[in-house]
Design an enzyme around this catalytic site. Sequence first.
Site, PDB file in Angstrom:
ATOM      1  CB  CYS A  37      -0.955   0.023   1.190  1.00 27.59           C
ATOM      2  SG  CYS A  37      -1.712  -1.559   1.572  1.00 27.59           S
ATOM      3  NE  ARG A  67       1.684  -9.362   4.891  1.00 26.72           N
ATOM      4  CZ  ARG A  67       0.417  -9.265   4.519  1.00 26.72           C
ATOM      5  NH1 ARG A  67      -0.467 -10.153   4.982  1.00 26.72           N
ATOM      6  NH2 ARG A  67       0.022  -8.316   3.707  1.00 26.72           N
ATOM      7  CD  GLN A  72      -0.611  -8.854  -0.110  1.00 26.99           C
ATOM      8  OE1 GLN A  72      -0.059  -7.772  -0.167  1.00 26.99           O
ATOM      9  NE2 GLN A  72      -1.535  -9.128   0.801  1.00 26.99           N
ATOM     10  CG  ASP A 127      -1.930  -5.111  -2.726  1.00 34.11           C
ATOM     11  OD1 ASP A 127      -3.141  -4.957  -2.559  1.00 34.11           O
ATOM     12  OD2 ASP A 127      -1.081  -4.890  -1.860  1.00 34.11           O
ATOM     13  CG  HIS A 139      -3.826   0.234  -3.265  1.00 31.18           C
ATOM     14  ND1 HIS A 139      -2.747  -0.599  -3.487  1.00 31.18           N
ATOM     15  CD2 HIS A 139      -4.159   0.092  -1.949  1.00 31.18           C
ATOM     16  CE1 HIS A 139      -2.431  -1.213  -2.346  1.00 31.18           C
ATOM     17  NE2 HIS A 139      -3.263  -0.809  -1.404  1.00 31.18           N
ATOM     18  CE  LYS A 176     -12.454  -7.112   7.320  1.00 30.34           C
ATOM     19  NZ  LYS A 176     -11.208  -7.809   7.689  1.00 30.34           N
ATOM     20  CG  HIS A 213      -6.415  -1.095   0.889  1.00 32.58           C
ATOM     21  ND1 HIS A 213      -5.054  -0.907   0.894  1.00 32.58           N
ATOM     22  CD2 HIS A 213      -6.916  -0.178   1.753  1.00 32.58           C
ATOM     23  CE1 HIS A 213      -4.749   0.069   1.724  1.00 32.58           C
ATOM     24  NE2 HIS A 213      -5.860   0.526   2.263  1.00 32.58           N
TER      25      HIS A 213
END
Length: 799
Positions: A359, A388, A406, A408, A410, A490, A536
């Site tokens: 992000c 992680r 990911q 990912d 945005h 979410k 997200h």
Amino acid sequence: MVTVSTSLLFTGPKTLAFQHSGGFIHADSRRSIATATSRVTPRKSNSSLSFFASAMAAAPQAPVDTEEKKESDKFIEEMVVLPTNESSEKLLCIRHTCAHVMAMAVQKLFPNSKVTIGPWIDNGFYYDFDMEPLTDRDLKRIKKEMDRIIKRNLPLLKEEVSREEAQNRISAINEPYKLEILESIKQDSITIYHIGNEWWDLCAGPHVDSTGYINAKAVELESVAGAYWRGDERRQMLQRIYGTAWETEEQLKAYLKFKEEAKRRDHRRLGQDLDLFSIQEDAGGGLVFWHPKGAIVRHIIEDSWKKIHLHHGYELLYTPHVAKADLWRVSGHLDFYKENMYDQMNIEDELYQLRPMNCPYHILVYKHKLHSYRDFPIRVAELGTVYRYELSGSLHGLFRVRGFTQDDAHIFCLDDQIKDEIRGVLDLTQEILLQFGFRKYEINLSTRPEKFVGSDDIWEKATIALREALSDKGWDYQVDEGGGAFYGPKIDLKIEDALGRKWQCSTVQVDFNLPQRFDITYVDSNAEKRRPILIHRAILGSLERFFGVLIEHYAGDFPLWISPIQARLLPVTDSEVNYCKKVVSDLKSAGIRAELSHGERLPKLIRNAEKQKIPLMAVVGPKEVESQTVTVRSRYSGELGTMTVDEFIARVRSAVERKTCCNPLLALSSSEYWQNPRRKRRSRNRSQTQLPPTMQRLLTAPRRILRLRRGTGKSSRVADESSVNGNREFDGYNHREGEAWRGAPVSVLVAVLRIPLIAVSCLCQAGGDELRVSTELPMSAGEINHLMVYDSRPYAIYV
């Protein structure tokens, strides 16, 4: 009568289910998929049909002629609906009581053991003990003691005591872990449950009335594992005993069969057997090595993902894997997520951090230049690798790793664009998941928690936008009141695999926090600075986890379009190797993933290809070399006949382009089939090369109900929209059409009549009216595939 929703594919024993939607086709006589919520009442038939209403349906399986495949088919046919803790309060109480009974049994057999916690879980229960390591022999002793306690029918008695009284009792029996649990309980009144007058535990319930309510034959102790107290690796290592419990012995047997099938599909075993990936302990736990075959599948997934995102207006990004620690301080990760992050690195007196998320990077790209309100929405996406920290004991194949990629994205948008952007994400999610065969989802909407950032007004607007997007989509969902993140509401989406297991993959989150932390703005129509909304979203979740789910969903037997090897050339003798090499080269030049295997006898070559789950095998002998052809064998349908290399290439490419999971050779149009001299079927007119007039009428019919019966000399009637009545005979079969019907046409029903089916019922729904087509006419996977190609309605074919 069978009632089917527009997205339903209801499956039963020996049932074939198909749907063509969004370019996805899954049609094969040996495969089936269950989809969305349904309302089904089976119609009586001459054939013996036994239906089972289960969310678990057969997925693509192993080779048709292997014992493994037979066992899997048997499991699917015999699968029963198992209750859950949510659907059966009785089952939940049984499992909770079993945990207490097990703890009582353990302390009877091992007096020095100390108890901790023992909750119910999805398929049973567990209890953690501070004691010496247990063996399988110990588990058998514990189970026998549990059976004795159950047989004694001891009552479960609830008692409420003061905190002081509970503390005194716990101290008296020297249970230190229970004292720690007591300290974490906020209420002054403490609840205790007794089993008779012999054993008790701190517990809020619920439980059955007595141990006699438990069916001892429906309980089994499964395994022992190590677990740190409170999940803290610095605390005591405990012995965790897992058990399963059900209402009946039949349910237990069904569950054990389910476990066996899940074990057969375990992605860790299949990943090794099919040489897809590995986790090298020499390099470190939780780090995935993608082998060539697995890397090919990943490449296909990534390539498809990128094309779809570009088509939907996303811009692709590539960002670094590390950044200064200050970036993560601004984002808040160092304050709220530090335990999941790796230690910082000192580089030239500056601290750097491996990224746990993407992000902040995407926000920095946004901040790189000024934005006007005219620029919105701005959509950026990245296949970004993150790192992680996970405890070594929690690592699990591809499902729990320390480094993963990911998908990912945005979206930066205005307040009044939230709903449309969320709906766009939901549409994109469905499109991507459908092409991989996932049609059934569990959806949760999480709303504002007690502690949150942002104004009440924007929270309300965002939550309403999420609700309306889900409603417009027509998806059922559950609301988790107060379950949202502190930074915004979410939507979480879980996909359901072939065994009915649910996997968390997709998520859509509105964020009011990071735009404020990074002070991102745009210039509105009044030339004033405003703060945009940040959304997200991830669809696959992580490529590693999704690949693991994909392996288990298909049992490693991937659809043709994503199979790492699509075709394998098998020479009968070494004399045909050179010709096979040329064919392999031609296939590769056409974009088909092919390889050559030789040096063994043909049966063994075929067996090896089936074990490696190769979709298509091209066998080459002297005749094939002489005629410049190949004889094709499919894992799904056995021998498919001889064809030219160009024809083989055309069939495979056609199937791959449509992402079809069926046998590519059988994916013929009606006219192609009737003009194919190699077709094998009983017919009165074997020389026919034109599509019969009756079939041509079927292809162009705007709407109708069709009923076909096998030609046995019985009279037949045809009635179309113009109410024309009469007899029609088609290539040895008599036809009878029913009344005209509103709705989409059934474009192709019979073309390739190769694999006999006893009875067929095709169901579709249009404008609230149901269209039923039933026949005793033999059909094949290729025919059914074309039914899907020409008509996007859902169909279910019952055998």
